[in-house]
Design a protein around this motif. Structure first.
Motif, mmCIF file in Angstrom:
data_model
loop_
_atom_site.group_PDB
_atom_site.id
_atom_site.type_symbol
_atom_site.label_atom_id
_atom_site.label_comp_id
_atom_site.label_asym_id
_atom_site.label_seq_id
_atom_site.Cartn_x
_atom_site.Cartn_y
_atom_site.Cartn_z
ATOM 1 N N GLY A 191 86.812 -146.765 23.423
ATOM 2 C CA GLY A 191 87.672 -147.416 22.446
ATOM 3 C C GLY A 191 87.064 -147.493 21.059
ATOM 4 N N LEU A 192 85.792 -147.107 20.927
ATOM 5 C CA LEU A 192 85.156 -147.073 19.607
ATOM 6 C C LEU A 192 85.376 -145.705 18.969
ATOM 7 C CD1 LEU A 192 81.787 -148.829 20.538
ATOM 8 C CD2 LEU A 192 83.761 -149.846 19.409
ATOM 9 N N SER A 193 85.211 -145.627 17.669
ATOM 10 C CA SER A 193 85.396 -144.354 16.959
ATOM 11 C C SER A 193 84.277 -143.392 17.349
ATOM 12 C CB SER A 193 85.372 -144.593 15.447
ATOM 13 O OG SER A 193 86.452 -145.409 15.059
ATOM 14 N N ILE A 194 84.674 -142.238 17.860
ATOM 15 C CA ILE A 194 83.674 -141.267 18.293
ATOM 16 C C ILE A 194 84.300 -139.890 18.423
ATOM 17 C CG2 ILE A 194 84.027 -141.514 20.782
ATOM 18 C CD1 ILE A 194 80.939 -141.426 21.062
ATOM 19 N N GLY A 195 83.472 -138.886 18.332
ATOM 20 C CA GLY A 195 83.854 -137.520 18.633
ATOM 21 C C GLY A 195 82.620 -136.802 19.123
ATOM 22 N N ALA A 196 82.806 -135.652 19.750
ATOM 23 C CA ALA A 196 81.674 -134.854 20.208
ATOM 24 C C ALA A 196 82.086 -133.396 20.257
ATOM 25 C CB ALA A 196 81.193 -135.320 21.578
ATOM 26 N N PHE A 197 81.149 -132.521 19.960
ATOM 27 C CA PHE A 197 81.402 -131.092 20.088
ATOM 28 C C PHE A 197 80.202 -130.465 20.775
ATOM 29 C CE2 PHE A 197 79.261 -131.788 16.099
ATOM 30 C CZ PHE A 197 78.411 -130.699 15.919
ATOM 31 N N GLY A 198 80.481 -129.546 21.693
ATOM 32 C CA GLY A 198 79.383 -128.937 22.434
ATOM 33 C C GLY A 198 79.803 -127.626 23.043
ATOM 34 N N GLY A 199 78.821 -126.949 23.611
ATOM 35 C CA GLY A 199 79.119 -125.665 24.219
ATOM 36 C C GLY A 199 77.859 -124.903 24.538
ATOM 37 N N ARG A 200 77.941 -123.590 24.412
ATOM 38 C CA ARG A 200 76.809 -122.728 24.744
ATOM 39 C C ARG A 200 75.594 -123.065 23.890
ATOM 40 N NH1 ARG A 200 79.767 -117.406 23.617
ATOM 41 N NH2 ARG A 200 77.764 -117.023 22.590
ATOM 42 N N ARG A 201 74.441 -122.973 24.509
ATOM 43 C CA ARG A 201 73.188 -123.313 23.824
ATOM 44 C C ARG A 201 72.967 -122.452 22.585
ATOM 45 N NH1 ARG A 201 68.837 -126.096 25.876
ATOM 46 N NH2 ARG A 201 69.950 -126.127 27.872
ATOM 47 N N ASP A 202 73.266 -121.158 22.683
ATOM 48 C CA ASP A 202 73.017 -120.278 21.542
ATOM 49 C C ASP A 202 73.909 -120.631 20.361
ATOM 50 O OD1 ASP A 202 75.118 -119.243 23.285
ATOM 51 O OD2 ASP A 202 75.228 -117.537 21.908
ATOM 52 N N LEU A 203 75.125 -121.108 20.631
ATOM 53 C CA LEU A 203 76.011 -121.504 19.550
ATOM 54 C C LEU A 203 75.551 -122.818 18.921
ATOM 55 C CD1 LEU A 203 79.517 -120.719 21.131
ATOM 56 C CD2 LEU A 203 78.123 -119.264 19.632
ATOM 57 N N MET A 204 75.199 -123.775 19.745
ATOM 58 C CA MET A 204 74.788 -125.090 19.250
ATOM 59 C C MET A 204 73.465 -125.040 18.487
ATOM 60 S SD MET A 204 77.235 -127.126 19.877
ATOM 61 C CE MET A 204 76.439 -128.700 19.550
ATOM 62 N N SER A 205 72.712 -123.957 18.640
ATOM 63 C CA SER A 205 71.439 -123.833 17.918
ATOM 64 C C SER A 205 71.637 -123.780 16.407
ATOM 65 C CB SER A 205 70.684 -122.589 18.386
ATOM 66 O OG SER A 205 71.372 -121.400 18.003
ATOM 67 N N VAL A 206 72.882 -123.541 15.973
ATOM 68 C CA VAL A 206 73.186 -123.574 14.541
ATOM 69 C C VAL A 206 72.770 -124.911 13.935
ATOM 70 C CG1 VAL A 206 75.130 -123.741 12.919
ATOM 71 C CG2 VAL A 206 75.041 -121.870 14.563
ATOM 72 N N TYR A 207 72.864 -125.981 14.727
ATOM 73 C CA TYR A 207 72.531 -127.312 14.228
ATOM 74 C C TYR A 207 71.200 -127.841 14.763
ATOM 75 C CZ TYR A 207 77.036 -127.851 11.937
ATOM 76 O OH TYR A 207 78.114 -127.713 11.086
ATOM 77 N N ASP A 208 70.335 -126.954 15.239
ATOM 78 C CA ASP A 208 68.999 -127.365 15.670
ATOM 79 C C ASP A 208 68.098 -127.427 14.438
ATOM 80 O OD1 ASP A 208 66.404 -127.620 16.648
ATOM 81 O OD2 ASP A 208 66.797 -126.329 18.385
ATOM 82 N N PRO A 209 67.680 -128.631 14.015
ATOM 83 C CA PRO A 209 66.896 -128.742 12.779
ATOM 84 C C PRO A 209 65.522 -128.086 12.847
ATOM 85 C CG PRO A 209 67.008 -130.849 13.914
ATOM 86 C CD PRO A 209 67.940 -129.939 14.634
ATOM 87 N N ARG A 210 65.077 -127.717 14.042
ATOM 88 C CA ARG A 210 63.786 -127.039 14.166
ATOM 89 C C ARG A 210 63.870 -125.576 13.750
ATOM 90 N NH1 ARG A 210 62.995 -128.415 20.397
ATOM 91 N NH2 ARG A 210 65.106 -127.528 20.263
ATOM 92 N N THR A 211 65.072 -125.007 13.851
ATOM 93 C CA THR A 211 65.210 -123.575 13.598
ATOM 94 C C THR A 211 66.276 -123.238 12.562
ATOM 95 O OG1 THR A 211 66.771 -123.407 15.446
ATOM 96 C CG2 THR A 211 64.440 -122.992 15.927
ATOM 97 N N SER A 212 67.025 -124.234 12.113
ATOM 98 C CA SER A 212 68.143 -123.976 11.202
ATOM 99 C C SER A 212 68.100 -124.962 10.043
ATOM 100 C CB SER A 212 69.476 -124.112 11.952
ATOM 101 O OG SER A 212 70.564 -124.007 11.068
ATOM 102 N N ASN A 213 68.529 -124.508 8.886
ATOM 103 C CA ASN A 213 68.601 -125.399 7.725
ATOM 104 C C ASN A 213 70.036 -125.864 7.451
ATOM 105 O OD1 ASN A 213 69.748 -123.060 6.769
ATOM 106 N ND2 ASN A 213 68.330 -122.774 5.062
ATOM 107 N N ILE A 214 70.929 -125.691 8.426
ATOM 108 C CA ILE A 214 72.314 -126.151 8.300
ATOM 109 C C ILE A 214 72.399 -127.566 8.856
ATOM 110 C CG2 ILE A 214 74.706 -125.727 8.982
ATOM 111 C CD1 ILE A 214 73.965 -122.767 9.206
ATOM 112 N N HIS A 215 72.883 -128.478 8.049
ATOM 113 C CA HIS A 215 72.846 -129.881 8.408
ATOM 114 C C HIS A 215 74.125 -130.345 9.100
ATOM 115 C CE1 HIS A 215 69.491 -131.198 5.369
ATOM 116 N NE2 HIS A 215 69.138 -130.214 6.163
ATOM 117 N N HIS A 216 73.940 -131.206 10.042
ATOM 118 C CA HIS A 216 75.051 -131.939 10.664
ATOM 119 C C HIS A 216 74.842 -133.398 10.314
ATOM 120 C CE1 HIS A 216 76.556 -134.021 14.578
ATOM 121 N NE2 HIS A 216 77.522 -134.015 13.662
ATOM 122 N N SER A 217 75.592 -133.881 9.334
ATOM 123 C CA SER A 217 75.386 -135.228 8.811
ATOM 124 C C SER A 217 76.418 -136.200 9.370
ATOM 125 C CB SER A 217 75.464 -135.212 7.282
ATOM 126 O OG SER A 217 74.483 -134.347 6.743
ATOM 127 N N GLY A 218 76.157 -137.491 9.196
ATOM 128 C CA GLY A 218 77.076 -138.523 9.645
ATOM 129 C C GLY A 218 76.318 -139.796 9.961
#
Length: 413
Positions: free
Chosen positions: A247-274
């Motif tokens: 009942g609280l405000s929330i969302g989530a996105f997920g999937g294949r590991r190779d796709l989600m690596s786009v937002y891995d701060p250890r290997t990517s400089n693309i930010h997921h903020s919030g």
């Protein structure tokens, strides 16, 4: 507020009905009238308004953790693990603040991975407040030039559409059942055609399960079986929202590991903020709800109850212009000129003139049920809450039956 309202879907002429409070699966308006909540905030309020274990989790989180502590916490890791265990196509997941955000971030992953920008969507689709396609591309949509619009449940058409746009489309984004579009289920042929053709053409398949993830223990994707080899859907990415946060405000996105690596701060400089992506309340309540409240058994029982209601309503609808669509505990009551004689496969099958008898009946049913103490969406959507009894479902079905009898001259076909 323009129109005295800050959520357009809740506005009803001459003004929106105003609720004062909710308790379990009941609502009370400002005049003291009580209603059985048969809507659950458009599927978001699945757990009800005061479930004790959720309330205890909120209080204990405030007492022992605090609100918005601005750091990673154990709760978010536990919640992520629970989601990955439940939805087998999700290897890794990230949190955000709404289903809208979840879809926007999933699209950003697809665009980054493929280097392409356009997205194939479907008329009648709703993927958030600025991602709406009820009648084409809504005027307030983001990226207004990047959408390629297809027809829902058109198997041959979607195969051609994906193939023709393989050089420009980053993703196909689709709901397994169009929620805001009228609770229209996607056929297994259609959804598997999307999955197979997208894979063949290097396009990311994103399944929007913001609403439908509550329809089966493993989400709707787990029960949409291929018509030949009987395998479930396995989307590249899945988006979640609404109910998973209790009942609280929330969302989530997920999937294949190779796709989600786009937002891995250890290997990517693309930010997921919030700022509130991992806020302590949503993480703790969500983990509790996912593991202790909406268990596989509870999920199955609620959706079986919903199936029984829908079948009962469909039986009442025979010989009338009423038709009921949906899956499990989420459904929609419609009035169309030929009723159930025509199969409902896309939003155009539900279109009626604004001043027609059918449009009037939709509004009339809403007011009729309000007078009898049932709260549904004005557009006819029903979304059962946990804790709803079989007696309450029978009473709702009976009230709809009384409506059809009282207005039989208008509903007969």
């Amino acid at each position: 507020m323009p129109g005295g309202n800050t959520r357009s879907v809740l506005h009803a002429m001459p003004f929106p009905l105003c609720m004062q409070r909710g308790n379990e699966n009941r609502l009370v308006d400002l005049d003291g009238n009580e209603y059985i909540d048969c809507l659950g905030d458009m599927t978001a309020g699945l757990f009800g308004h005061s479930r004790s274990v959720i309330m205890k989790t909120v209080i204990s989180t405030m007492d022992s953790v605090g609100m918005n502590i601005g750091s990673s916490t154990v709760a978010e890791a536990r919640f992520a693990e629970a989601i990955c265990n439940r939805f087998t196509s999700i290897d890794q997941v990230r949190f955000c603040n709404s289903g809208t955000e979840a879809n926007i971030y999933a699209l950003s992953v697809a665009r980054q991975i493929t280097g392409r920008s356009k997205v194939i969507v479907f008329e009648g689709g709703y993927h958030g407040g600025v991602l709406s396609f009820a009648h084409g591309v809504a005027p307030n949509n983001v990226d207004r030039d990047d959408w390629i619009l297809g027809q829902y449940n058109d198997v041959e058409g979607v195969v051609n559409l994906i193939t023709e746009n393989k050089d420009v489309a980053a993703a196909v984004l689709v709901e397994g059942m169009q929620g805001a579009g009228g609770c229209i289920p996607g056929s297994a042929d259609f959804l598997h055609a999307i999955q197979d053709t997208a894979k063949e053409n290097g396009i990311i398949f994103i399944l929007d399960e913001v609403m439908t993830s509550r329809l089966a223990p493993g989400g709707l994707q787990s029960i949409v079986r291929h018509p030949v080899h009987v395998t479930p859907l396995s989307p590249d990415m899945t988006t979640l929202g609404k109910w998973i946060g209790g009942g609280l405000s929330i969302g989530a996105f997920g999937g294949r590991r190779d796709l989600m690596s786009v937002y891995d701060p250890r290997t990517s400089n693309i930010h997921h903020s919030g700022t509130f992506n991992n806020n302590s309340l949503a993480m703790n309540v969500g983990c509790t709800g996912m593991t202790s409240v909406y268990t596989a058994e509870a999920c199955t029982a609620l959706n079986t109850l919903g199936d029984d209601l829908r079948r009962g309503l469909q039986e009442l609808a025979k010989g009338t212009n009423m038709v009921v669509t949906g899956i499990g505990a989420v459904m929609n009551i419609h009035f169309v000129p030929k009723g159930g004689q025509n199969a409902i496969g896309r939003i155009s099958d539900l279109e009626v003139e604004p001043r027609s008898v059918e449009a009037t009946l939709r509004d009339l049913l809403w007011f009729y049920l309000i007078e009898r103490g049932f709260w549904i969406a004005r557009r006819g959507m029903v979304s059962l809450l946990l804790g709803t009894s079989s007696e309450e479902v029978e009473a709702l079905q009976g009230a709809v039956g009384d409506f059809l009898e009282e207005f039989r001259d208008l509903v007969a076909i």
